[in-house]
Scaffold this motif. Structure first.
Motif, PDB file in Angstrom:
ATOM      1  N   LEU A   1       0.770  -1.191  -0.055  1.00  0.00           N
ATOM      2  CA  LEU A   1       0.037   0.073   0.018  1.00  0.00           C
ATOM      3  C   LEU A   1       0.877   1.092   0.017  1.00  0.00           C
ATOM      4  CD1 LEU A   1      -2.903   0.566   0.102  1.00  0.00           C
ATOM      5  CD2 LEU A   1      -3.000   0.555   2.378  1.00  0.00           C
TER       6      LEU A   1
ATOM      7  N   LEU B   1       2.190   1.789  -3.302  1.00  0.00           N
ATOM      8  CA  LEU B   1       1.116   2.555  -4.165  1.00  0.00           C
ATOM      9  C   LEU B   1       1.411   3.666  -3.998  1.00  0.00           C
ATOM     10  CD1 LEU B   1      -1.983   0.020  -4.077  1.00  0.00           C
ATOM     11  CD2 LEU B   1      -0.161   0.083  -5.859  1.00  0.00           C
TER      12      LEU B   1
ATOM     13  N   VAL C   1       2.444   9.318  -5.746  1.00  0.00           N
ATOM     14  CA  VAL C   1       2.899  10.610  -5.452  1.00  0.00           C
ATOM     15  C   VAL C   1       4.033  11.085  -6.549  1.00  0.00           C
ATOM     16  CG1 VAL C   1       4.003  12.212  -3.592  1.00  0.00           C
ATOM     17  CG2 VAL C   1       1.998  10.643  -3.289  1.00  0.00           C
TER      18      VAL C   1
ATOM     19  N   MET D   1       1.591   9.943   5.909  1.00  0.00           N
ATOM     20  CA  MET D   1       0.720   9.886   4.860  1.00  0.00           C
ATOM     21  C   MET D   1       0.278  11.345   4.221  1.00  0.00           C
ATOM     22  SD  MET D   1       0.554   7.255   3.247  1.00  0.00           S
ATOM     23  CE  MET D   1       1.741   5.975   3.382  1.00  0.00           C
TER      24      MET D   1
ATOM     25  N   LEU E   1       2.640  13.346   2.866  1.00  0.00           N
ATOM     26  CA  LEU E   1       3.144  12.806   1.674  1.00  0.00           C
ATOM     27  C   LEU E   1       2.392  13.199   0.653  1.00  0.00           C
ATOM     28  CD1 LEU E   1       5.375  10.893   0.660  1.00  0.00           C
ATOM     29  CD2 LEU E   1       3.892   8.890   1.117  1.00  0.00           C
ATOM     30  N   LEU E   2       0.938  12.695   0.888  1.00  0.00           N
ATOM     31  CA  LEU E   2       0.135  13.304  -0.228  1.00  0.00           C
ATOM     32  C   LEU E   2      -0.067  14.688  -0.570  1.00  0.00           C
ATOM     33  CD1 LEU E   2      -2.721  10.695   0.503  1.00  0.00           C
ATOM     34  CD2 LEU E   2      -1.263  10.541  -0.850  1.00  0.00           C
TER      35      LEU E   2
ATOM     36  N   LEU F   1       2.371  16.201  -1.619  1.00  0.00           N
ATOM     37  CA  LEU F   1       3.127  16.375  -2.589  1.00  0.00           C
ATOM     38  C   LEU F   1       2.782  15.814  -3.910  1.00  0.00           C
ATOM     39  CD1 LEU F   1       6.391  15.063  -0.725  1.00  0.00           C
ATOM     40  CD2 LEU F   1       5.763  17.306  -1.356  1.00  0.00           C
ATOM     41  N   ALA F   2       1.612  15.181  -3.810  1.00  0.00           N
ATOM     42  CA  ALA F   2       1.167  14.589  -4.901  1.00  0.00           C
ATOM     43  C   ALA F   2       0.621  15.663  -6.015  1.00  0.00           C
ATOM     44  CB  ALA F   2      -0.386  13.591  -4.666  1.00  0.00           C
ATOM     45  N   PRO F   3       1.098  15.243  -7.265  1.00  0.00           N
ATOM     46  CA  PRO F   3       0.424  16.210  -8.303  1.00  0.00           C
ATOM     47  C   PRO F   3      -1.158  16.132  -8.402  1.00  0.00           C
ATOM     48  CG  PRO F   3       1.529  14.421  -9.600  1.00  0.00           C
ATOM     49  CD  PRO F   3       1.630  14.196  -7.951  1.00  0.00           C
TER      50      PRO F   3
ATOM     51  N   VAL G   1      -4.046  -6.704  -2.220  1.00  0.00           N
ATOM     52  CA  VAL G   1      -4.236  -5.743  -3.338  1.00  0.00           C
ATOM     53  C   VAL G   1      -4.111  -6.209  -4.853  1.00  0.00           C
ATOM     54  CG1 VAL G   1      -3.484  -3.590  -4.657  1.00  0.00           C
ATOM     55  CG2 VAL G   1      -3.431  -3.806  -2.210  1.00  0.00           C
TER      56      VAL G   1
ATOM     57  N   SER H   1      -7.279  -7.794  -7.426  1.00  0.00           N
ATOM     58  CA  SER H   1      -7.339  -7.349  -8.610  1.00  0.00           C
ATOM     59  C   SER H   1      -7.364  -8.338  -9.688  1.00  0.00           C
ATOM     60  CB  SER H   1      -6.138  -6.530  -9.211  1.00  0.00           C
ATOM     61  OG  SER H   1      -5.908  -5.338  -8.229  1.00  0.00           O
TER      62      SER H   1
ATOM     63  N   TYR I   1      -6.143   0.089  -5.215  1.00  0.00           N
ATOM     64  CA  TYR I   1      -5.804   0.378  -6.407  1.00  0.00           C
ATOM     65  C   TYR I   1      -6.549   1.266  -7.339  1.00  0.00           C
ATOM     66  CZ  TYR I   1      -4.978  -1.257 -11.224  1.00  0.00           C
ATOM     67  OH  TYR I   1      -4.613  -1.003 -12.561  1.00  0.00           O
TER      68      TYR I   1
ATOM     69  N   VAL J   1      -5.583   4.822  -6.250  1.00  0.00           N
ATOM     70  CA  VAL J   1      -4.414   5.245  -6.851  1.00  0.00           C
ATOM     71  C   VAL J   1      -4.859   5.730  -8.042  1.00  0.00           C
ATOM     72  CG1 VAL J   1      -2.064   4.662  -7.508  1.00  0.00           C
ATOM     73  CG2 VAL J   1      -2.916   4.261  -4.971  1.00  0.00           C
ATOM     74  N   VAL J   2      -5.316   5.009  -9.052  1.00  0.00           N
ATOM     75  CA  VAL J   2      -5.469   5.249 -10.486  1.00  0.00           C
ATOM     76  C   VAL J   2      -6.160   6.480 -10.491  1.00  0.00           C
ATOM     77  CG1 VAL J   2      -6.546   4.314 -12.638  1.00  0.00           C
ATOM     78  CG2 VAL J   2      -5.183   2.898 -11.001  1.00  0.00           C
TER      79      VAL J   2
ATOM     80  N   ARG K   1      -6.752   8.744  -8.266  1.00  0.00           N
ATOM     81  CA  ARG K   1      -6.378   9.927  -7.648  1.00  0.00           C
ATOM     82  C   ARG K   1      -7.262  10.491  -6.595  1.00  0.00           C
ATOM     83  NH1 ARG K   1      -1.761  10.736  -8.430  1.00  0.00           N
ATOM     84  NH2 ARG K   1      -0.659  10.454 -10.536  1.00  0.00           N
TER      85      ARG K   1
ATOM     86  N   LEU L   1      -7.840   7.027  -0.278  1.00  0.00           N
ATOM     87  CA  LEU L   1      -6.724   6.330  -0.198  1.00  0.00           C
ATOM     88  C   LEU L   1      -6.227   6.793   1.321  1.00  0.00           C
ATOM     89  CD1 LEU L   1      -4.811   4.804  -1.845  1.00  0.00           C
ATOM     90  CD2 LEU L   1      -3.426   6.819  -2.261  1.00  0.00           C
TER      91      LEU L   1
ATOM     92  N   ILE M   1      -8.170   4.305   3.520  1.00  0.00           N
ATOM     93  CA  ILE M   1      -7.676   2.983   3.428  1.00  0.00           C
ATOM     94  C   ILE M   1      -6.421   2.770   4.294  1.00  0.00           C
ATOM     95  CG2 ILE M   1      -7.152   1.189   1.968  1.00  0.00           C
ATOM     96  CD1 ILE M   1      -8.706   2.153  -0.247  1.00  0.00           C
ATOM     97  N   VAL M   2      -5.534   3.711   4.142  1.00  0.00           N
ATOM     98  CA  VAL M   2      -4.171   3.717   5.061  1.00  0.00           C
ATOM     99  C   VAL M   2      -4.673   3.647   6.255  1.00  0.00           C
ATOM    100  CG1 VAL M   2      -2.333   4.824   5.663  1.00  0.00           C
ATOM    101  CG2 VAL M   2      -2.952   4.750   3.344  1.00  0.00           C
TER     102      VAL M   2
END
Lengths: 539, 276, 326
Positions: free
Chosen positions: B124, B127, B132, C23, C26-27, C29-31, C264, C268, C280, C283-284, C286, C291, C294-295
């Motif tokens: 996880l 992922l 990111v 987390m 971190l997120l 930083l996500a584009p 995961v 799938s 999954y 993430v795909v 965004r 997310l 879930i964490v």
């Protein structure tokens, strides 16, 4: 008297590549009804292998190749496995050296004793419980009902060994094999267990095959003795005869190596103290998340002692007395909570780490375990040279000096390129001493320097320490659990119990006329005292 | 020499080493045997293995040579394994050594962080990192290294905990040696063998993690990774199952080789534990 | 005993906090954020005013520390936020997906534990002979098999060619099964996913069990047991087994996270509507709120598993219970 168990020409082969072809070579022994036969030898003599062979519990890689083991009219060497299972426990029972590990940690003690009855008898659960309780009473365990429900980790070493004895005697076996049953115990506990074994043996008429390395223990309980060396029985006979007039040179050497329990004449040493401990205390706190279930162990309590220049101070105590913690406080491996440790007036306890590193060379330590105290990945010459190199000596010079130190401690100077595992225990201890001497210390702290060694090697190492003390003018702080060691080299002695010094003074005085009851009980517990005294008066 | 003999005594270890050499050989010879871009169109799509002598392992659904992808994939797998493992092991050793040597609050803080990483499912976290920072191969490798360090850290810490109270360490202190020297020159060499052996497990897991990521199409699509090919083959699984089967076998062989070599090293380094 | 496990539970709070804060940062930083994802889903072409309004609605216009505090405060109230992609609260989305994952994990863990124990014991009792060789080799092969690939190959064999088992999904849709027949149908759907996820853990458990058995067999108390006259079977069942199981039990706790991560991929492959698949998809697509949720839930699950493992361990080993007994 008739033989209950006779071993005839027993030969056990070691796997190929071992240092000798046979673990046991043509061993012949006879255990008679109602006697205690002591099998004595140093490590590697094959004494424990003999016991395993009788039980037919030999390790997988050795094989019984020849000989007979006669018990109850049967040859156990040729018996079927099923037949052996019926004999183990019921006919021949066994107790082991390490009471810590010989019991299953996950099952209550009573359950493990009761298992003897469940395997070999048809008793009901109620009967088994009653019999187990009676057994625990017989071995004089405190609070037998509680001990029955206790798990092994809840009992002390001596109590566990009592439980083991209860288990072994559950079915009144005709033979009891005791494999160094007191070696792992403190001296006072050892004395209690020895007297327990002797009492039970007299009462039940069990024949005991007692394996030990200690002639003191032999003198204490043996009826007859067999001495083993390199898998061969070199001498056997009545205990008194063997002890008083040994025939074989090896037996003579072993008995001579048993240290006398009397102080040599006092030596001269300075009145001035080089090392002074003033009110040193160390308390350990364990557990305690958010202050709950906190356990506090006062390992060292307010200890004040003086080591005179050129003298040797022995600190004697049983396990848990705080003697090793005290040694580590002196070396600043542990920082004491309170108190001062003055080396020539400088207080070491309050030094900064950098100051302490600089003054480290004035005081050095010799450790207990010759196998753990040398880094296995460094050449021994390097180990000895390390200290001087840290303190600024050029590498080449330090390595050259290591060679001369090797000569000083009685090792071959050409062997500095070898690794620790290529040396024997006694040789490694000499390397440890050379390492400590490399920094030319004024004080040497020796923590149980000989307790991991065989008796004959012990004597050599102690002799070396005494010589070095004389030649180099060392002052020595010697930590030991063994009064017989202390008496050989110490000028002064301090007896510790539960973190406190209960008695101290010149060694001769403490040994001849101990004042504190604990010191008296320690002295009384030394195995083979009467034999010692008799030997002394003969000399 | 003694070490080599001890290693060669176990047939499984020798088989593992041979398999590993085979994979390394594939990686080295890839450019020479398959000089063209393995991801370029090579022929008619979905030719079964053996059907066309030019493509002895067949072609995938985009008409790319499977054999070329397998050989070039060996490079990717080994590269990922080695780099990610090095990252994980170095972080793990430093953190584990410091925590185990000093104990006390340093240990408490570092172990809380380690536990946090272990409480979070590593796949996880992987992922999230890929989401990111993107799925370029270099990013993926670093991300795998970052999610894999806790186990080596715990192992190193455990070794240090037992070694730091050994008498030879106390002897170093009484000689006046500095902490850094005690940690890295005296204790670490003794703590290293089990960590090195464990590195084989980290490497095996790293290869598996990347292939799983690639299978989910979250790894670098511009790299010839075995996982990519399995993911691609999934679309034609019912009939042309060989597209997925062949790269899967390649992963299996590689991971098996790494594990066997690790076990062989373990047995050779700890003769006492042979056969465990 | 409960006190010990409870203390361990309390000790996991810092770890949980580290995870959540880490987390969250971190997120950042996500584009792109949720609004970008939402606009993209609605077909690109963002109206700036609408986007600003949406950002204000989701609280995305605040500073990072303020948002972090907001987030943590809402978590304390068990509010996981809103999933813009699914148009439902994250908690609802996760709750819908949780049963499949829990079922899969329980089944795989039981499968791996039971057979790992069994094969580990058999291998140790026949060490270095053919049963040991076969089991150990199979263990290594299982360990080296990528789970998703094993799943795919199992589908080819059992679903496509033999047609014994369904290839995916949680149950047969549109047949309106009820009661026991529905349960059987679901069980059938879970056979392949369970094997697929459990295989690698089976390999790990059997290896650790074998090693642990061999270790315990060398201990002194086993010699005591033999000296009592116990036969080999009873030596194993009464003295060795429980001691040897301790490392394996520890491992379950340590690997709970790994197993959840493995789900995961497995979900799938088999199109199971579980938490892993949701991760999954998040993430795909965004869907960062989902997310994070879930964490959080995964970490809670892992902590819960560890709590149970602690209880079990304390039950097996009286030495642990003593430590807290005081």
């Amino acid at each position: 008297m008739s033989a209950i168990l006779s071993i005839e020409g027993l030969t056990v082969a070691l796997p190929r590549g071992a240092d000798r072809p046979h673990a046991l070579d043509d061993v012949t022994l006879e255990l008679r009804a109602g006697e205690i036969l002591c099998v004595v030898g140093e490590s590697g003599s094959g004494k424990s292998m003999t016991a395993s062979a009788v039980m037919r519990l030999l390790p997988d890689n050795v094989a019984l190749t020849r000989g007979r083991i006669l018990f109850g009219g049967r040859d156990l060497a040729a018996a079927e496995e099923e037949e052996m299972r019926a004999i183990r426990g019921a006919g021949i029972a066994m107790i082991f050296q390490e009471p810590m590990t010989a019991l299953n940690p996950l099952r209550p003690v009573g359950d493990q004793i009761g298992e003897m009855f469940r395997i070999h008898t048809d008793l009901s659960a109620e009967q088994i419980r009653a019999r187990t309780l009676a057994l625990l009473e017989d071995v004089r365990i405190p609070d037998p009902a509680l001990a029955m429900r206790a798990y092994p980790h809840e009992l002390s070493g001596g109590q566990r060994q009592r439980a083991m004895i209860a288990m072994a005697l559950a079915l009144s076996p005709r033979v009891l094999i005791a494999d160094e049953p007191t070696t792992a115990l403190d001296v006072t506990t050892q004395a209690q267990i020895l007297s327990l074994i002797r009492d039970l043996q007299r009462r039940l008429g069990t024949a005991v095959l007692f394996i030990t390395h200690d002639f003191g223990v032999v003198a204490e309980i043996a009826d007859r003795v067999a001495v083993m060396q390199h898998g061969v029985v070199v001498e056997q006979g009545e205990a008194a005869a063997v002890l008083n007039s040994p025939q074989h040179p090896y037996t003579k050497a072993l008995i001579a190596a048993v240290p006398p329990l009397a102080a040599p004449p006092p030596r001269a040493f300075s009145d001035e103290a080089i090392l002074k401990l003033e009110g040193v205390s160390k308390t350990y706190r364990t557990g305690g998340f958010l202050g709950r279930n906190r356990r506090v162990t006062r390992a060292v309590r307010d200890v004040s002692l003086e080591l005179p220049r050129g003298g040797t101070l022995g600190i004697v105590g049983e396990s848990g007395s705080g003697k090793s913690t005290l040694a580590r406080c002196v070396m600043r491996l542990i920082r004491p909570d309170t108190g001062a440790i003055r080396l020539d007036g400088t207080d070491l306890a309050t030094q900064s780490p950098a100051q302490h590193r600089a003054s480290a060379r004035r005081m050095q330590m010799v450790f207990q375990d010759p196998y753990a105290s040398l880094n296995p990945r460094r050449r021994v010459g390097e180990l000895v040279a390390q200290g001087p190199i840290i303190h600024g000596t050029p590498r080449e010079a330090a390595l050259a000096r290591a060679k001369s130190l090797f000569a000083l401690v009685g090792l071959d100077p050409a062997s500095t390129d070898r690794y620790p595992h290529e040396f024997s225990g006694g040789q490694r201890q000499r390397i440890g001493i050379a390492r400590a001497l490399a920094l030319e210390p004024e004080v040497l702290v020796a923590d149980e320097p000989v307790s991991a060694l065989d008796v004959s090697v012990q004597a050599q190492v102690l002799k070396l320490l005494a010589e070095l003390r004389q030649r180099l003018g060392l002052s020595i702080l010697l930590i030991t659990h063994d009064l017989r060691v202390a008496v050989q080299v110490c000028d002064l002695v301090a007896v510790m119990k539960d973190g406190e010094v209960v008695e101290s003074g010149p060694i001769g005085r403490v040994f001849e006329a101990p004042e504190h009851p604990y010191t008296q009980s320690l002295l009384a517990a030394v195995p083979g005292r009467e034999f010692q005294a008799a030997r002394r008066s003969r000399l | 020499m003694r070490f080599l003999r001890a290693y060669a005594r176990s047939p499984a270890a020798v088989v593992g080493l041979l398999l590993l050499l085979l994979v390394i050989g594939m990686a080295i010879s890839a450019d020479w045997l398959f000089p063209r871009d393995p991801l370029a169109l090579a022929g008619r799509p979905l030719q079964w293995p053996g059907a066309n002598p030019r493509f002895w392992l067949g072609t995938d659904n985009s008409g790319r040579d499977i054999a070329a992808q397998i050989f070039h994939g060996a490079r990717v797998a080994l590269l990922i394994g080695l780099v990610a493992t090095s990252i994980a092991v170095v972080i793990g050793i430093v953190i584990g050594a410091v925590a185990g040597f000093y104990g006390g609050w340093v240990d408490d803080v570092l172990m809380r962080v380690t536990e946090a990483f272990q409480t979070l499912p590593n796949f996880l976290l992987l992922l999230v990192l890929v989401a990111v920072f993107g799925s370029e191969i270099s990013t993926v490798v670093v991300a795998i290294g970052i999610v894999s360090w806790p186990a080596p850290a715990r192992l190193t810490r455990a070794e240090f905990l037992t070694l730091r109270s050994r008498e030879f360490v106390e002897a170093c202190r009484t000689l006046g040696m500095r902490d850094a020297q005690i940690i890295f020159r005296e204790i670490l060499p003794n703590a290293l063998p089990p960590v090195i052996v464990y590195a084989s497990v980290v490497m095996a897991v790293a290869i598996l993690l990347e292939s799983a990521l690639a299978f989910l199409r979250l790894s670098d699509p511009n790299v010839s990774s075995w996982g990519n090919l399995i993911g691609l083959g999934r679309d034609v699984l019912r009939v042309q199952w060989y597209v997925s089967a062949i790269p899967g076998l390649a992963i299996l062989v590689t991971v098996l080789a790494v594990s066997l070599v690790g076990q062989g090293l373990n047995d050779a380094l700890n003769p006492r534990l042979r056969g465990r | 005993m409960l006190a010990l496990a409870g203390r361990r539970l309390a000790a996991s709070i810092p770890s949980l906090l580290i995870i959540l804060v880490g987390m969250f940062l971190l997120l950042q930083l996500a584009p792109g954020d949720t609004v970008d994802a939402l606009m993209a889903q609605m077909g690109g072409g963002g109206d700036a005013a609408l986007m600003a309004e949406l950002r204000a609605f989701y609280g995305l216009d605040l500073s990072v520390p303020a948002r972090l505090l907001n987030y943590l405060w809402r978590l304390v109230q068990l509010d996981l936020g809103f999933s813009s992609i699914y148009g439902k609260p994250v908690a609802t989305v996760i709750l819908e997906r949780l049963p499949a994952t829990l079922l899969l994990m329980t089944a795989s863990l039981s499968f791996a534990f039971f057979f790992g124990l069994l094969f580990g014991v058999i291998a140790a009792r026949r060490v270095n002979r053919w049963p040991d060789t076969v089991i150990s080799t199979l263990g290594l092969v299982f360990y080296a098999t990528p789970s998703f690939w094993f799943g795919l190959m199992a589908i080819v064999l059992f679903s496509v060619h033999l047609q014994w088992l369904p290839a995916g999904g949680m149950e047969s849709i549109g047949e309106g099964l009820t009661g026991i027949r529905r349960a059987l149908d679901i069980a059938l759907h879970f056979v392949l996913p369970t094997l697929t996820l459990g295989l690698i853990f089976l390999a790990i458990y059997l290896r650790i069990m074998r090693a642990s058995m061999l270790e315990v067999l060398t201990l002194d108390f086993v010699r005591t047991a033999r000296a009592k006259g116990l036969d080999e079977t009873r030596v194993i069942t009464r003295h060795v087994l429980r001691n040897a199981m301790l490392p394996m039990v520890t491992l379950i706790g340590l690997q709970a996270g790994t197993m959840l991560g493995g789900s995961v991929v497995v979900e799938s492959v088999f199109s199971l509507p579980g938490l892993g698949r949701l991760a999954y998809e998040a993430v795909v697509q965004r869907d960062l709120n989902t997310l994070l949720g879930i964490v959080f839930i995964s970490a809670l699950l892992v902590i819960l598993v560890n709590f149970c493992v602690d209880l079990l361990y304390a039950k097996l080993d009286p030495r642990i219970a003593k430590e807290t007994g005081g």
